[in-house]
Write a protein that holds these residues in place. Structure first.
Motif, PDB file in Angstrom:
ATOM      1  N   ALA A 639     -11.371  -4.047   1.468  1.00  0.00           N
ATOM      2  CA  ALA A 639     -10.874  -3.848   2.834  1.00  0.00           C
ATOM      3  C   ALA A 639     -11.865  -4.398   3.835  1.00  0.00           C
ATOM      4  O   ALA A 639     -13.019  -4.705   3.499  1.00  0.00           O
ATOM      5  N   MET A 648      -8.441  -2.294   7.332  1.00  0.00           N
ATOM      6  CA  MET A 648      -7.368  -3.098   6.747  1.00  0.00           C
ATOM      7  C   MET A 648      -7.627  -3.293   5.260  1.00  0.00           C
ATOM      8  O   MET A 648      -8.622  -3.898   4.853  1.00  0.00           O
ATOM      9  N   LEU A 650      -6.892  -5.058   1.839  1.00  0.00           N
ATOM     10  CA  LEU A 650      -6.518  -6.445   1.594  1.00  0.00           C
ATOM     11  C   LEU A 650      -5.513  -6.595   0.451  1.00  0.00           C
ATOM     12  O   LEU A 650      -5.462  -5.783  -0.489  1.00  0.00           O
ATOM     13  N   LYS A 651      -4.729  -7.635   0.562  1.00  0.00           N
ATOM     14  CA  LYS A 651      -3.746  -7.991  -0.456  1.00  0.00           C
ATOM     15  C   LYS A 651      -4.437  -8.110  -1.825  1.00  0.00           C
ATOM     16  O   LYS A 651      -5.540  -8.639  -1.932  1.00  0.00           O
ATOM     17  N   GLU A 687       0.462  -7.360   0.456  1.00  0.00           N
ATOM     18  CA  GLU A 687       0.051  -7.904   1.757  1.00  0.00           C
ATOM     19  C   GLU A 687      -1.063  -7.036   2.317  1.00  0.00           C
ATOM     20  O   GLU A 687      -1.337  -5.932   1.817  1.00  0.00           O
ATOM     21  N   ASP A 688      -1.720  -7.532   3.367  1.00  0.00           N
ATOM     22  CA  ASP A 688      -2.751  -6.738   4.035  1.00  0.00           C
ATOM     23  C   ASP A 688      -2.073  -5.583   4.784  1.00  0.00           C
ATOM     24  O   ASP A 688      -1.040  -5.778   5.427  1.00  0.00           O
TER      25      ASP A 688
END
Length: 728
Positions: A639, A648, A650-651, A687-688
């Protein structure tokens, strides 16, 4: 449903009346008995006594009719006890062959007993009480206690050495017998009235077996406020259990094994759960407080939207959607929370001893003194997460969480930061959408160490000063192995060493104000006055004495205040505590007490405050983008911290497909949303995804409650907490 006026003689019909397991025990007291008695002997009054609601129980053909008491248990129990008391007093000294006594004995048997068959010689008590009252009620109705009245002590008769009898049933019988023995003629007067077919003293409401008694309960509760909120919820729970189950015995077993065992096992248990506490502006008993906590934990009570008056309706709505299995589990869960609540949420008074190493006791004492009850449900959830029946000591993870709550509350209180948002914060904590650390970070400028020191230089109230000094004292005792007494009662008197009314004996002309930085006399009169006035309210100018000083001595100069004057004892006599002895030692060594000495002591007490209630504040923006990692079990996530608490994920990150109970309904719901939206497929982020807090992200990934600030780390193993606090 049929409602009609009736005399008490309706009881002479052949029937069995059952008080359900899920109704409350007998609780009437001397005020209720006196009102009833006075009404019945006053021929100028209307003798209407209220309503009784009975619901028919389906029976096989030929069986004795059975009725269940929906409401009126207290009234019905009291009237039948009064009938027994009238008979016992009236018959005293009379022959059984007396014609009047024969008639009265026949009436008594018809009203209080029944036979299953006409030809049977065995009579059974007509009213079958709940387990808690059954034995005492049977003994009274069968006449076992008339010769044992002296063994029963009414509340009004109690003394220090003669405690009141616990059983309300026995006390009720003693009260009526005592009143009737004072004037035995009244036993005949009341008997005639109660057996008079023309005296319609009750409204009797009969319900068919398929009538909804809960609706009647609610009407009664709304109209007469005779049932508490907890009563209504309990009845709703077991009414719903009855509706879902074809086996009444199973529901009664559930009641006995869970509710009765937890909440009405004995009189001490009943007293605990019926104990009234002041919560804000409302008076609420412990059981209602517990049920409120459970509703918050289960997240069907929203403090932003709902009020306490909505609680019973919210329970009804919640349980209406549960299956029989889920309802049984929910009732068991309430009982589990009840066991924890009674184990840890103690009722304290001036005789309670406190010790620093009792973390739970310290937390609740601080919450109580700070008038904060809104976080109880979060504390209860933590206890449920970490405590087991065989726990001999509390796990470190729990103690850390509880200490964070304690620190959060006491910093709010000392720094005069509003606690109005605690209701909302508690709900967010329970749901896992925030953590105490998140909330500390949000208010770092109001709750940081600088804010605390500033507050200690102007303590908001004597109550808070007493609280701080008390626990600092206990901390010192706990850290000193040479101390004999590590426990203290919370019963000390706060004393301002430099008095609040200082002008007479501490005037600036005789006792100059000292600059706390330079140690020099403040020459400017206005500045000197301001310095002295401010110093009076610093924590360093306060101590705890084991006895309040005489008012005539309180404002004296430091020497007389310590030593006393004539027969009036000074601080030295009442200084058993370390926080008092240190002041006396310092004052006697220097023969003075001034603003600089006060400030030095405030600084020392501040250091002790931090050692007890220290806090870290982090969450500042990072100067560069750093990838963070969370690896735990099957979880493997990366993240980026976005600032302002947002993170966030991450993917490609992998989350756990399983959850633990600590996950919370909101996090569980958020995880389901990730799956249903396609943002996570087979446990992998497609996805993020941005989360509001690091802890929320960590909980969603691991499936259990986590402190994201400590869980997310960079490639060097440095926590997000340290990265955003400027420690690295």
């Amino acid at each position: 449903m049929q409602a009609h006026e009736t005399e008490l003689g309706f009881l002479t019909a052949t029937m069995s009346i059952e008080i359900p397991y899920f109704q409350r025990p007998y609780v009437w007291g001397e005020t209720n008995w006196e009102d009833l008695f006075e009404n019945l002997i006053d021929n100028q009054q209307s003798h209407f006594l209220g309503s009784i609601i009975l619901k028919v129980i389906k029976t096989a053909s030929g069986e004795v009719p059975r009725w269940s008491v929906v409401d009126g248990q207290q009234r019905l129990t009291t009237l039948t006890i009064l009938v027994r008391a009238c008979y016992d007093v009236f018959s005293k000294g009379k022959s059984e062959d007396d014609d009047v006594m024969k008639d009265m004995t026949s009436d008594l048997k018809d009203m209080l007993f029944f036979k299953r068959k006409k030809t049977s010689s065995q009579r059974e008590i007509k009213i079958k009480h709940s387990v808690l009252d059954r034995d005492d009620y049977r003994k009274v109705i069968e006449g076992e206690y008339f010769t044992k009245l002296d063994s029963i002590t009414l509340d009004s008769e109690a003394t220090k050495d003669n405690k009141p009898t616990e059983s309300g049933i026995l006390k009720c019988y003693k009260y009526f017998c005592k009143r009737l023995l004072n004037d035995p003629t009244k036993s005949g007067i009341i008997w005639d009235l109660l057996f008079d077919d023309q005296q319609k003293i009750l409204v009797k409401i009969d319900l068919e077996s398929d009538d909804r008694e809960q609706a009647i309960f609610d009407t009664i509760n709304s109209a007469g406020v005779r049932l508490t909120c907890a009563d209504t919820i309990k009845n709703a729970l077991f009414q719903r259990a009855m509706e879902l189950s074809d086996d009444k015995d199973t529901v009664e077993s559930l009641y006995r094994d869970e509710w009765e065992k937890t909440f009405i096992k004995d009189n001490a248990c009943v007293d605990y759960w019926s104990y009234i506490q002041q919560v804000g502006r409302m008076s609420r008993d412990n059981l209602e407080i517990l049920l409120h906590c459970v509703a918050l934990i289960k997240e069907f009570y929203d403090p932003v939207v709902h009020t306490i008056s909505d609680l019973s309706d919210l329970y009804k709505e919640y349980i209406s959607k549960l299956s029989q299995t889920d309802l049984t589990g929910f009732i068991k869960e309430i009982a589990e929370y009840g066991d924890l609540y009674r184990r840890f949420f103690k009722t304290e008074d001036n005789m309670t001893y406190y010790s620093y190493d009792n973390d739970i006791q310290r937390l609740f004492h601080i919450l109580n003194v700070c008038d904060v009850s809104t976080l109880h449900s979060y504390v209860l959830k933590l206890l449920k997460m970490y405590v087991t029946d065989d726990s001999k000591s509390l796990p470190k993870e729990l103690l850390d969480e509880l200490k964070a709550v304690e620190t959060f509350v006491i910093r709010h209180t000392i720094c005069r930061v509003s606690t109005k948002s605690f209701n909302k914060i508690c709900a967010l904590l329970i749901s896992g959408k925030t953590t105490i650390q998140d909330e500390l970070n949000t208010k770092s400028h109001e709750l940081n160490d600088s804010a605390v020191f500033k507050a200690l230089c102007s303590v908001p109230s004597n109550k808070i000063a007493t609280l701080l000094l008390f626990w600092i004292e206990l901390k010192r005792r706990n850290d000193d192995s040479k101390m004999d007494h590590h426990e203290l009662k919370y019963s000390f008197s706060l004393e301002h060493i430099m008095p609040q009314s200082w002008s007479e004996y501490w005037g600036l002309d005789t006792t100059p104000a000292i600059d706390y930085d330079t140690g020099k006399i403040i020459a400017d009169t206005d500045l000197a006055y301001e310095a002295r006035q401010n110093a009076v309210y610093e924590l360093g100018n306060m101590t705890l004495l084991n006895h309040r000083l005489n008012a005539s001595l309180r404002n004296y100069g430091i020497k007389q205040k310590i030593e006393g004057s004539g027969k009036t004892k000074g601080m030295k006599t009442y200084s058993e505590l370390l926080v008092a002895k240190e002041v006396i030692s310092t004052c006697q060594a220097k023969n003075e007490w001034n603003e600089q000495m006060i400030r030095r002591r405030t600084e020392a007490l501040f250091s002790e405050f931090i050692s007890i209630w220290g806090a870290e504040f982090y969450g500042r923006d990072l100067s560069e983008e750093i990838v963070l990692y969370l690896v735990s079990g099957k979880c493997n996530a990366s993240a980026i911290y976005l600032g302002e608490k947002k993170l966030m994920v991450l993917k490609g990150s992998v989350l756990s497909l399983t959850e633990t109970p600590s996950c919370g309904a909101s996090i569980s719901s958020q995880r389901k949303e990730l799956f249903s939206s396609g943002k996570v497929v087979d446990g992998v982020f497609t996805e993020d995804v941005v989360f509001n807090t690091p802890s929320q992200a960590a909980a969603c990934i691991t499936g259990n409650a986590r402190n994201g600030w400590k869980t997310w780390k960079d490639q060097n193993g440095t926590t997000l907490a340290d990265l955003t606090s400027g420690k690295t």
